[in-house]
Write an enzyme that holds these catalytic residues in place. Sequence first.
Site, PDB file in Angstrom:
ATOM      1  N   GLY A 163       0.817  -1.210   0.000  1.00 46.20           N
ATOM      2  CA  GLY A 163       0.000   0.000   0.000  1.00 46.20           C
ATOM      3  C   GLY A 163       0.848   1.256   0.000  1.00 46.20           C
ATOM      4  O   GLY A 163       0.480   2.276   0.588  1.00 46.20           O
ATOM      5  N   LYS A 198      -8.033  -5.961  12.665  1.00 49.98           N
ATOM      6  CA  LYS A 198      -6.787  -5.507  13.278  1.00 49.98           C
ATOM      7  C   LYS A 198      -6.469  -6.259  14.570  1.00 49.98           C
ATOM      8  O   LYS A 198      -5.295  -6.492  14.887  1.00 49.98           O
ATOM      9  CB  LYS A 198      -6.850  -4.001  13.541  1.00 49.98           C
ATOM     10  CG  LYS A 198      -6.845  -3.149  12.281  1.00 49.98           C
ATOM     11  CD  LYS A 198      -5.572  -3.321  11.468  1.00 49.98           C
ATOM     12  CE  LYS A 198      -5.483  -2.319  10.332  1.00 49.98           C
ATOM     13  NZ  LYS A 198      -4.257  -2.481   9.512  1.00 49.98           N
ATOM     14  N   ASN A 218       1.222  -2.490   5.297  1.00 51.13           N
ATOM     15  CA  ASN A 218       0.476  -1.240   5.458  1.00 51.13           C
ATOM     16  C   ASN A 218      -0.860  -1.248   4.727  1.00 51.13           C
ATOM     17  O   ASN A 218      -1.782  -0.540   5.106  1.00 51.13           O
ATOM     18  CB  ASN A 218       1.349  -0.075   4.960  1.00 51.13           C
ATOM     19  CG  ASN A 218       0.598   1.231   4.856  1.00 51.13           C
ATOM     20  OD1 ASN A 218       0.148   1.787   5.852  1.00 51.13           O
ATOM     21  ND2 ASN A 218       0.448   1.723   3.631  1.00 51.13           N
ATOM     22  N   TYR A 256     -13.310  -3.287  11.101  1.00 47.47           N
ATOM     23  CA  TYR A 256     -11.919  -2.826  11.164  1.00 47.47           C
ATOM     24  C   TYR A 256     -11.231  -3.358  12.412  1.00 47.47           C
ATOM     25  O   TYR A 256     -10.118  -3.901  12.351  1.00 47.47           O
ATOM     26  CB  TYR A 256     -11.921  -1.302  11.149  1.00 47.47           C
ATOM     27  CG  TYR A 256     -10.588  -0.637  10.965  1.00 47.47           C
ATOM     28  CD1 TYR A 256      -9.691  -1.052   9.999  1.00 47.47           C
ATOM     29  CD2 TYR A 256     -10.240   0.472  11.746  1.00 47.47           C
ATOM     30  CE1 TYR A 256      -8.474  -0.414   9.806  1.00 47.47           C
ATOM     31  CE2 TYR A 256      -9.037   1.130  11.564  1.00 47.47           C
ATOM     32  CZ  TYR A 256      -8.149   0.687  10.598  1.00 47.47           C
ATOM     33  OH  TYR A 256      -6.948   1.334  10.419  1.00 47.47           O
TER      34      TYR A 256
END
Length: 254
Positions: free
Chosen positions: A14, A163, A93, A159
């Site tokens: 990314g 994570k 990333n 999210y």
Amino acid sequence: MELKLTGKTALITGATGDLGRVMARTLAQCGANIVIHYNANEAKAAQLKQELEEQYQVKAMTVQADITKQEQIEQMQERIGQQLGEVHIVVANAVIQYQWTSVLEQAPADFQGQFDSCVMQSVYLAKSFIPAMKARGEGRFIGINTECSMQNAPTQSAYVAGKRGMDGVYRVLAKEVGEFGITVNQVAPGWTISDRDREAGSEVNEGYSASVPLKRRGTDQEIANVVAFLASDLSSFITGAYIPVNGGNVMPAI
């Protein structure tokens, strides 16, 4: 004391994104050769490559891959090996972007997308790049997490799920590969100011900053600085860490 990465090659997934570009510039400024991974933005990747080579006099290459597909990461590893050699520093990333909403309204595909781009990307990168690090007896494996992993606020569910799953992989991996001189760490940004904010004039958010002990938002450069530190020999005895870079907005407890 200088932070030097001369002779090292760093892969940033990314790398054409808001944070990724600044990480690439910062590691190049420290002397590292840079692999610029992108998924769709070939033009921006080519532009960044030219910038790094001309401004910092390092070697750079661009490589396209879907980081949720193991075979594409394996092919990426082969292409890097042919052009730049072994990768010493991996920065995971990249992440899939989606619209946040409540658990009840969030599409199941969004949860799957976060799992694939947070957890499985890291697993695939480890499988492809850590064997050479083990053979060499050193390496740096760095994941970009988030302060949201500790906040668990409404609408963050997909999210956070991705994570927090990623966090588990990194902690286990740190224990599995530490004996080979490989460190495995995570950087957890807060709500960070990037070029997107600068262009829109949206750097200041008083509501968010009021909850931050340092009373401001961090910058993309401040995130990249910590990545560079973890990539360097200065962090040689740090592994398994989740490091918030958010002005104290969240604080891991002991």
